[in-house]
Write a protein that holds these residues in place. Structure first.
Motif, short mmCIF file in Angstrom:
data_model
loop_
_atom_site.label_atom_id
_atom_site.label_comp_id
_atom_site.label_asym_id
_atom_site.label_seq_id
_atom_site.Cartn_x
_atom_site.Cartn_y
_atom_site.Cartn_z
N ARG A 1 0.86 -1.17 0.00
CA ARG A 1 0.00 0.00 0.00
C ARG A 1 0.91 1.24 0.00
NH1 ARG A 1 -3.08 3.09 3.75
NH2 ARG A 1 -1.83 2.31 5.45
N ALA A 2 0.49 2.26 -0.69
CA ALA A 2 1.23 3.53 -0.69
C ALA A 2 2.71 3.35 -1.02
CB ALA A 2 1.06 4.23 0.66
N PRO A 3 3.04 2.77 -2.19
CA PRO A 3 4.46 2.53 -2.52
C PRO A 3 5.29 3.81 -2.54
CG PRO A 3 3.05 2.14 -4.43
CD PRO A 3 2.14 2.28 -3.25
N GLU A 4 4.65 4.93 -2.93
CA GLU A 4 5.44 6.17 -2.97
C GLU A 4 5.84 6.61 -1.56
OE1 GLU A 4 1.30 7.12 -2.24
OE2 GLU A 4 2.24 5.81 -3.72
N LEU A 5 4.96 6.34 -0.57
CA LEU A 5 5.29 6.68 0.82
C LEU A 5 6.39 5.75 1.34
CD1 LEU A 5 1.78 7.43 2.37
CD2 LEU A 5 3.54 9.06 1.70
N ILE A 6 6.33 4.50 0.91
CA ILE A 6 7.37 3.53 1.31
C ILE A 6 8.73 4.00 0.79
CG2 ILE A 6 8.21 1.18 0.91
CD1 ILE A 6 5.64 0.29 1.81
N ALA A 7 8.75 4.42 -0.46
CA ALA A 7 10.00 4.89 -1.05
C ALA A 7 10.50 6.12 -0.29
CB ALA A 7 9.80 5.21 -2.53
N LYS A 8 9.56 7.01 0.06
CA LYS A 8 9.95 8.22 0.81
C LYS A 8 10.52 7.87 2.18
CE LYS A 8 7.32 12.15 -0.83
NZ LYS A 8 6.06 12.82 -0.75
N ALA A 9 9.86 6.91 2.86
CA ALA A 9 10.34 6.50 4.19
C ALA A 9 11.75 5.92 4.06
CB ALA A 9 9.39 5.49 4.82
N GLY A 10 11.97 5.12 3.01
CA GLY A 10 13.31 4.56 2.78
C GLY A 10 14.34 5.66 2.58
N GLU A 11 13.96 6.69 1.81
CA GLU A 11 14.89 7.82 1.58
C GLU A 11 15.17 8.56 2.88
OE1 GLU A 11 13.14 10.40 -1.36
OE2 GLU A 11 12.98 8.71 -2.76
N GLU A 12 14.11 8.74 3.68
CA GLU A 12 14.26 9.47 4.95
C GLU A 12 15.19 8.70 5.90
OE1 GLU A 12 13.52 12.39 5.55
OE2 GLU A 12 13.17 12.70 7.71
N ILE A 13 15.06 7.37 5.90
CA ILE A 13 15.94 6.55 6.75
C ILE A 13 17.40 6.75 6.32
CG2 ILE A 13 16.61 4.15 7.25
CD1 ILE A 13 13.54 3.53 7.22
N ARG A 14 17.64 6.76 5.00
CA ARG A 14 19.01 6.96 4.50
C ARG A 14 19.53 8.35 4.88
NH1 ARG A 14 20.43 2.93 0.92
NH2 ARG A 14 18.66 1.54 0.72
N ARG A 15 18.63 9.34 4.85
CA ARG A 15 19.04 10.71 5.17
C ARG A 15 19.40 10.84 6.66
NH1 ARG A 15 17.40 15.42 7.04
NH2 ARG A 15 15.38 14.65 7.76
N LEU A 16 18.57 10.16 7.50
CA LEU A 16 18.74 10.33 8.95
C LEU A 16 19.90 9.52 9.51
CD1 LEU A 16 14.98 10.20 10.02
CD2 LEU A 16 16.51 12.15 10.38
N ALA A 17 20.20 8.37 8.89
CA ALA A 17 21.24 7.50 9.43
C ALA A 17 22.61 8.12 9.16
CB ALA A 17 21.15 6.11 8.80
N VAL A 18 23.30 8.44 10.24
CA VAL A 18 24.64 9.03 10.10
C VAL A 18 25.58 7.96 9.56
CG1 VAL A 18 26.55 10.10 11.37
CG2 VAL A 18 24.18 10.58 12.04
N PRO A 19 26.27 8.21 8.43
CA PRO A 19 27.03 7.14 7.76
C PRO A 19 28.06 6.46 8.64
CG PRO A 19 26.88 9.08 6.36
CD PRO A 19 26.31 9.48 7.69
N LYS A 20 28.72 7.22 9.51
CA LYS A 20 29.80 6.57 10.28
C LYS A 20 29.28 5.82 11.51
CE LYS A 20 30.89 10.68 12.96
NZ LYS A 20 31.26 12.01 12.72
N ARG A 21 27.98 5.88 11.72
CA ARG A 21 27.42 5.20 12.88
C ARG A 21 26.71 3.92 12.46
NH1 ARG A 21 23.30 7.92 17.38
NH2 ARG A 21 23.09 5.96 18.50
N HIS A 22 26.75 2.88 13.32
CA HIS A 22 26.01 1.65 13.03
C HIS A 22 24.84 1.55 14.02
CE1 HIS A 22 25.61 -2.39 11.29
NE2 HIS A 22 25.16 -2.73 12.49
#
Lengths: 101, 375
Positions: free
Chosen positions: B8-29
């Motif tokens: 459901r709402a594939p465009e929102l899923i894609a947005k959430a995925g993008e937001e996760i990538r934006r928020l996750a600090v690269p050097k942190r696990h």
């Protein structure tokens, strides 16, 4: 067992402790006593766990929940569970045989 | 059934995925635990980890009631149920769970009276319709199913139905989370909180995790979008250095829980001083026992229970998988000696067990944000 199955209240029993619900066309009795603080009425939608309605939800959320069960591959298990509820002949209910599918 | 098999709402899923990538600090696990087995199933089924960056890791928690039950309890329940004149009733999920001498289904094949029920109320009905037999309901589950068992016991007492009892294995989620946080080999950044358990207990019981342990908790629904949004909410808190309890699943979970359900549980159950969990060992005040006022309907108070303790098969590493220390495929038995068809450990039996979920879904084609958006 951990499935949350959406159903629509069709008719309450006289003492409002049980109700006939419709889950995707299958009609079974469920127990309403966990909703006694905010009792549902006919046409309300509820989420059912192991034969007991646990929460009231909107019609749109009920449709989404059924879709989620379908996507999880659990819709069949959910329908099997609902079909398996044998609460019709519960002492609380009137003779429920007419509801059997 | 006319429901379509698509996100459901594939465009929102894609947005959430993008937001996760934006928020996750690269050097942190980031290590985020989803506590509930239903979430584990959904994460594998929907391939959600393919939508996450490599530094956002999901750790599967102990929230599968079948999986955390030690084999000794299954043996005890089967020993009681095998007595002459008994009917052993349990949810279908229990039927293939191995005990030392076989699963309930195998006991049934050997002649024991084993019945699948879909509701504890159906087990009570079996007692009404089989007055010459004793019906023992093998109760399992977290706070999602415990209120239903409680109401069923209240009804048995009200009806004076004496050929019915419950072998109670209900467990509570909060002490298990505490045990995991106390575990020295576990480092977690936050929790995706269970959805249906929280319908009953509400969100307050998680507040200590935020306040005392400094870890954010987001109670989540089960749709792909729910789970991704919950991860976004957790990462936002982590990014700001916050730790609080949030409710992503407001459409079902009230902050205060279901008071009628909590009242029923308080009427019938009290906390056990301790209870054994598979993989986690003995955890204090982590399970429910039936109060003395319902002793007549408690299999353990009414009958003599062997009290079997069984160590898990040595080669099986269920405990490490349950704690999130090992991934399912890292267990030596995974996929060879232990499969959903021939399970050695309970995590391979239940669809909510991480081994079964991993086995059934992880070899599927990876989901990418582009393909999620195109379905």
């Amino acid at each position: 067992m951990c499935l949350a199955i959406p159903g629509k209240i069709i008719e309450l029993d006289q003492n409002a402790q049980m109700a006939l619900v419709d889950v995707a066309g299958v009609r079974r009795k469920v127990d309403l006593r966990l909703l006694q603080d905010d009792p549902p009425v006919a046409d309300d939608w509820v989420l059912i766990h192991v034969g007991f309605a646990m929460s009231k939800i909107s019609e749109a959320d009920a449709a989404d929940q059924m879709q989620t069960l379908t996507m999880l591959g659990e819709a069949e298990a959910a329908m099997q569970e609902v079909s398996g509820y044998g609460l019709e002949n519960d002492v609380q209910g009137e003779s429920g045989k007419r509801w059997k599918q | 059934m006319k429901f379509v098999d698509e996100f459901r709402a594939p465009e929102l899923i894609a947005k959430a995925g993008e937001e996760i990538r934006r928020l996750a600090v690269p050097k942190r696990h980031y290590r985020i635990m989803e506590v509930c087995g239903g979430h584990t199933h959904a994460i594998y089924r929907f391939g959600l980890k393919d939508l996450l960056p490599a530094n956002v890791e999901l750790i599967h928690g102990p929230g599968c009631p079948v999986c955390v039950l030690p084999m000794g309890r299954i043996d005890d329940g089967l020993a009681l149920g095998a007595q002459a004149g008994f009917i052993f009733a349990a949810f279908g999920d229990m039927m293939r769970v191995p005990g030392t001498h076989g699963s309930p289904l195998e006991y049934k094949a050997r002649g024991m009276d084993v019945r699948i029920v879909y509701s504890p109320a159906d087990a009570l009905k079996l007692a009404r319709t089989n007055p010459e037999k004793h019906v023992m309901f093998f109760a399992i589950g977290f706070e999602t199913t415990a209120p239903s068992t409680a109401l069923t016991l209240m009804r048995a007492k009200a009806e004076g139905l004496h050929n019915f009892s419950v072998f109670c294995n209900h467990v509570t989620i909060i002490p298990a989370i505490r045990a995991i946080l106390d575990s020295p080999d576990m480092r977690l950044d936050g929790f995706v909180g269970p959805g249906h358990v929280s319908t009953v207990i509400g969100c307050r019981p998680y507040e200590w995790i935020a306040e005392d342990e400094g870890k954010p908790v987001v109670v989540s629904g089960f749709e792909p979008l729910d789970i991704l949004q919950s991860i976004v909410m957790l990462l936002r808190q982590l990014r700001k250095g916050e730790a609080k309890v949030e409710n992503q699943y407001k459409r079902v979970v009230p902050w205060e829980g279901n008071r009628a359900a909590l009242r029923a549980m308080a009427e019938v159950f009290e906390l056990r001083p301790y209870f054994e969990w598979r993989g986690l060992g003995f955890i204090s005040q982590s399970a429910l026992k039936i109060r003395a006022s319902y002793a007549e309907w408690d299999s353990e108070q009414r009958f003599s229970v062997p009290g079997v303790r069984v160590t898990d098969p040595k080669a099986a590493q269920c405990g490490e998988v349950l704690k999130g220390v090992l991934k399912p495929a890292q267990c030596k038995l995974f996929g060879c000696e232990c499969t959903p068809e021939q399970p050695v450990g309970a995590l391979m039996v239940s669809s909510e067990g991480s081994c079964a979920a991993y086995y059934n879904y992880d070899h599927r084609k990876p989901v990418t944000i582009a393909s999620a958006a195109s379905v």
